[in-house]
Design an enzyme around this catalytic site. Structure first.
Site, PDB file in Angstrom:
ATOM      1  CB  ALA A  68      -0.887  -0.023   1.230  1.00 52.03           C
ATOM      2  N   GLY A 113       0.497  -5.018   0.710  1.00 46.62           N
ATOM      3  CA  GLY A 113      -0.720  -5.026  -0.108  1.00 46.62           C
ATOM      4  C   GLY A 113      -0.513  -5.706  -1.455  1.00 46.62           C
ATOM      5  CD  GLU A 116      -2.698  -7.437   2.687  1.00 47.86           C
ATOM      6  OE1 GLU A 116      -2.214  -6.299   2.465  1.00 47.86           O
ATOM      7  OE2 GLU A 116      -3.498  -7.666   3.607  1.00 47.86           O
ATOM      8  CD  GLU A 136       1.584  -5.737   5.582  1.00 48.94           C
ATOM      9  OE1 GLU A 136       2.372  -6.683   5.783  1.00 48.94           O
ATOM     10  OE2 GLU A 136       0.832  -5.682   4.588  1.00 48.94           O
TER      11      GLU A 136
HETATM   12  N1  CO8 Z   1       4.620   3.056  -0.714  1.00 48.64           N
HETATM   13  C1  CO8 Z   1       5.033   4.212  -1.264  1.00 48.64           C
HETATM   14  N2  CO8 Z   1       6.192   4.333  -1.951  1.00 48.64           N
HETATM   15  C2  CO8 Z   1       6.953   3.231  -2.090  1.00 48.64           C
HETATM   16  C3  CO8 Z   1       6.592   1.993  -1.547  1.00 48.64           C
HETATM   17  C4  CO8 Z   1       5.344   1.918  -0.826  1.00 48.64           C
HETATM   18  N3  CO8 Z   1       4.876   0.772  -0.318  1.00 48.64           N
HETATM   19  N4  CO8 Z   1       7.554   1.089  -1.845  1.00 48.64           N
HETATM   20  C5  CO8 Z   1       8.490   1.747  -2.546  1.00 48.64           C
HETATM   21  N5  CO8 Z   1       8.137   3.045  -2.694  1.00 48.64           N
HETATM   22  C6  CO8 Z   1       8.873   4.100  -3.391  1.00 48.64           C
HETATM   23  C7  CO8 Z   1      10.104   4.518  -2.596  1.00 48.64           C
HETATM   24  O1  CO8 Z   1       9.764   5.441  -1.580  1.00 48.64           O
HETATM   25  C8  CO8 Z   1      10.953   5.117  -3.710  1.00 48.64           C
HETATM   26  O2  CO8 Z   1      10.480   6.403  -3.994  1.00 48.64           O
HETATM   27  P1  CO8 Z   1      11.529   7.628  -4.271  1.00 48.64           P
HETATM   28  O3  CO8 Z   1      12.269   7.192  -5.517  1.00 48.64           O
HETATM   29  O4  CO8 Z   1      10.631   8.786  -4.491  1.00 48.64           O
HETATM   30  O5  CO8 Z   1      12.394   7.696  -3.091  1.00 48.64           O
HETATM   31  C9  CO8 Z   1      10.636   4.250  -4.919  1.00 48.64           C
HETATM   32  O6  CO8 Z   1       9.394   3.596  -4.601  1.00 48.64           O
HETATM   33  C10 CO8 Z   1      11.676   3.171  -5.169  1.00 48.64           C
HETATM   34  O7  CO8 Z   1      11.852   2.435  -3.971  1.00 48.64           O
HETATM   35  P2  CO8 Z   1      13.273   2.167  -3.317  1.00 48.64           P
HETATM   36  O8  CO8 Z   1      14.239   3.244  -3.663  1.00 48.64           O
HETATM   37  O9  CO8 Z   1      13.060   1.877  -1.864  1.00 48.64           O
HETATM   38  O10 CO8 Z   1      13.690   0.830  -4.104  1.00 48.64           O
HETATM   39  P3  CO8 Z   1      14.686  -0.291  -3.599  1.00 48.64           P
HETATM   40  O11 CO8 Z   1      14.929  -1.183  -4.788  1.00 48.64           O
HETATM   41  O12 CO8 Z   1      15.878   0.267  -2.911  1.00 48.64           O
HETATM   42  O13 CO8 Z   1      13.873  -1.138  -2.489  1.00 48.64           O
HETATM   43  C11 CO8 Z   1      11.908  -2.247  -1.649  1.00 48.64           C
HETATM   44  C12 CO8 Z   1      12.734  -1.869  -2.883  1.00 48.64           C
HETATM   45  C13 CO8 Z   1      12.716  -3.226  -0.775  1.00 48.64           C
HETATM   46  C14 CO8 Z   1      10.651  -2.914  -2.133  1.00 48.64           C
HETATM   47  C15 CO8 Z   1      11.590  -0.978  -0.802  1.00 48.64           C
HETATM   48  O14 CO8 Z   1      11.063   0.013  -1.677  1.00 48.64           O
HETATM   49  C16 CO8 Z   1      10.604  -1.194   0.296  1.00 48.64           C
HETATM   50  O15 CO8 Z   1      10.934  -1.751   1.333  1.00 48.64           O
HETATM   51  N6  CO8 Z   1       9.353  -0.710   0.094  1.00 48.64           N
HETATM   52  C17 CO8 Z   1       8.311  -0.750   1.103  1.00 48.64           C
HETATM   53  C18 CO8 Z   1       7.760  -2.142   1.243  1.00 48.64           C
HETATM   54  C19 CO8 Z   1       6.717  -2.179   2.322  1.00 48.64           C
HETATM   55  O16 CO8 Z   1       6.960  -1.924   3.494  1.00 48.64           O
HETATM   56  N7  CO8 Z   1       5.499  -2.526   1.930  1.00 48.64           N
HETATM   57  C20 CO8 Z   1       4.368  -2.648   2.837  1.00 48.64           C
HETATM   58  C21 CO8 Z   1       3.628  -1.365   2.922  1.00 48.64           C
HETATM   59  S1  CO8 Z   1       2.346  -1.403   4.144  1.00 48.64           S
HETATM   60  C22 CO8 Z   1       1.109  -2.261   3.385  1.00 48.64           C
HETATM   61  O17 CO8 Z   1       1.197  -2.697   2.273  1.00 48.64           O
HETATM   62  C23 CO8 Z   1      -0.127  -2.439   4.189  1.00 48.64           C
HETATM   63  C24 CO8 Z   1      -1.262  -3.014   3.371  1.00 48.64           C
HETATM   64  C25 CO8 Z   1      -2.567  -2.871   4.052  1.00 48.64           C
HETATM   65  C26 CO8 Z   1      -2.998  -1.450   4.119  1.00 48.64           C
HETATM   66  C27 CO8 Z   1      -4.240  -1.320   4.871  1.00 48.64           C
HETATM   67  C28 CO8 Z   1      -4.921   0.019   4.691  1.00 48.64           C
HETATM   68  C29 CO8 Z   1      -4.760   0.962   5.822  1.00 48.64           C
END
Ligand code: CO8
Length: 258
Positions: A68, A113, A116, A136
Site C-alpha cells: 500500500a 498489499g 495480498e 507491515e
Molecule cells: N509506498 C510508497 N512508496 C513506495 C513503496 C510503498 N509501499 N515502496 C516503494 N516506494 C517508493 C520509494 O519510496 C521510492 O520512492 P523515491 O524514488 O521517491 O524515493 C521508490 O518507490 C523506489 O523504492 P526504493 O528506492 O526503496 O527501491 P529499492 O529497490 O531500494 O527497495 C523495496 C525496494 C525493498 C521494495 C523498498 O522500496 C521497500 O521496502 N518498500 C516498502 C515495502 C513495504 O513496506 N510494503 C508494505 C507497505 S504497508 C502495506 O502494504 C499495508 C497493506 C494494508 C494497508 C491497509 C490500509 C490501511
C-alpha cells in the site's frame, strides 16, 4: 476508458491488467482502487462486447506491487485507515469473486498489499526474481487487505505466521515450496508462460471453468458436506449443455463447440 495507473489490453480471450506506476514500485493508492473498481465494472458487464475468459494481473518494472502507498497512509488517523482498509478488502474480494479465473503474473516485489493482491488471485506464477513478504510489522502495522486471513488459508498457519511476524522477504523458490505460488519461471519467460496457461484455461469449457472456481472457493468457506452438495448441483447443471457437447465431441473425435 483510459486510466492513469492501470493499462488494460485484451489478447483474444485474455484480459491483461498492468499496474503501471513504477516510480513508486506500483504502490497501491486511492487512485489505483478507484481505477480497479471501474475496470472490474467494465469486465463484469462485458463492456464493448468483450467477453474475456481469463484475467491476468502483472506489474510494470521491478515490482509487482511493493505494498500500500506509505506516503498516502502516513498521516491517516484510525478512521481513515479503516476506510482505506475497507476499500482494499472489498476491491480484492470483488477480484476474488469474479466468475472468470484470475492469474497473478508476479514480475518482482510482491510485498504487503502487493502480496495480498496476489493472494486474492486464483493462480500465482512468479518470476524467479520475485520476492514476497508481509513487511507491515516492520512499520508497526498489520496487513489490511485480507492478508491475515488469506495467507494462512493458502500456506498454512505456521508458514503464514512466520511471514507475518518476521516481516522478512522470501524468494520465489521458497514461495513455490510452501504453495504460495504455483509456478516459477525465468523473468523473460513470465508473460509467455502465463499467457500460455491462460490460453489453455480459455480453451476449456468456459462454464465449467467458472463453476470449478466458484464451487472450490465456496467449498473452502463451508463444510465439506455443503461443498459436495454444491458440487453435485453444478455437476448436474453441466449436463444438457456444455458438458453434453464436450462428451459428444470427445466420442466423435472433434473439437467441442462451446
Ligand atoms: N509506498 C510508497 N512508496 C513506495 C513503496 C510503498 N509501499 N515502496 C516503494 N516506494 C517508493 C520509494 O519510496 C521510492 O520512492 P523515491 O524514488 O521517491 O524515493 C521508490 O518507490 C523506489 O523504492 P526504493 O528506492 O526503496 O527501491 P529499492 O529497490 O531500494 O527497495 C523495496 C525496494 C525493498 C521494495 C523498498 O522500496 C521497500 O521496502 N518498500 C516498502 C515495502 C513495504 O513496506 N510494503 C508494505 C507497505 S504497508 C502495506 O502494504 C499495508 C497493506 C494494508 C494497508 C491497509 C490500509 C490501511
Amino acid at each position: 476508458m483510459s486510466y492513469e495507473i492501470l493499462k488494460y489490453s485484451i489478447q483474444e480471450k485474455i484480459g491483461i491488467i498492468k499496474i503501471d506506476r513504477p516510480s513508486a514500485l506500483n504502490a497501491l493508492n486511492s487512485q489505483f482502487f478507484h481505477e480497479m473498481n471501474l475496470l472490474l465494472d467494465e469486465i463484469i458487464t462485458g463492456k464493448d462486447g468483450e467477453n474475456i475468459r481469463v484475467l491476468v494481473i502483472t506489474g510494470e518494472g521491478k515490482a509487482f506491487v511493493a505494498g500500500a502507498d506509505i506516503s498516502e497512509m502516513k498521516d491517516m488517523n484510525s478512521e481513515q485507515a479503516r476506510e482505506f482498509s475497507k476499500t482494499g478488502q472489498s476491491t480484492f474480494r470483488r477480484l476474488e469473486l469474479l466468475e472468470i479465473p484470475v492469474i497473478a503474473a508476479i514480475n518482482g516485489f510482491a510485498l504487503g498489499g502487493g502480496c495480498e493482491l496476489a493472494l486474492a488471485c486464483d493462480i500465482r506464477v512468479a518470476s524467479s526474481k520475485a520476492k514476497f513478504g508481509q513487511p507491515e510489522v516492520n512499520l508497526g502495522l498489520i496487513p489490511g487487505y485480507g492478508g491475515t486471513q488469506r495467507l494462512p488459508r493458502i500456506v498454512g498457519l505456521g508458514n503464514a505466521l512466520h511471514i507475518l511476524m518476521t516481516g522478512d522477504m522470501i524468494s520465489a523458490d521458497e514461495a513455490l515450496r510452501m504453495g504460495l505460488v504455483q509456478k516459477v519461471t525465468e523473468p523473460e519467460q513470465l508473460m509467455e508462460t502465463v499467457i500460455q496457461m491462460a490460453n489453455k484455461i480459455a480453451s476449456r469449457g468456459p462454464i465449467a471453468v467458472k463453476r470449478v472456481k466458484s464451487v472450490a472457493r465456496q467449498g473452502m468457506l463451508n463444510t465439506f458436506e455443503i461443498g459436495c452438495a454444491l458440487e453435485k448441483e453444478r455437476f448436474g447443471d453441466t449436463f444438457g449443455n456444455e458438458g453434453t457437447e464436450g462428451m459428444h465431441a470427445f466420442l466423435e473425435k472433434r473439437e467441442p463447440n462451446w
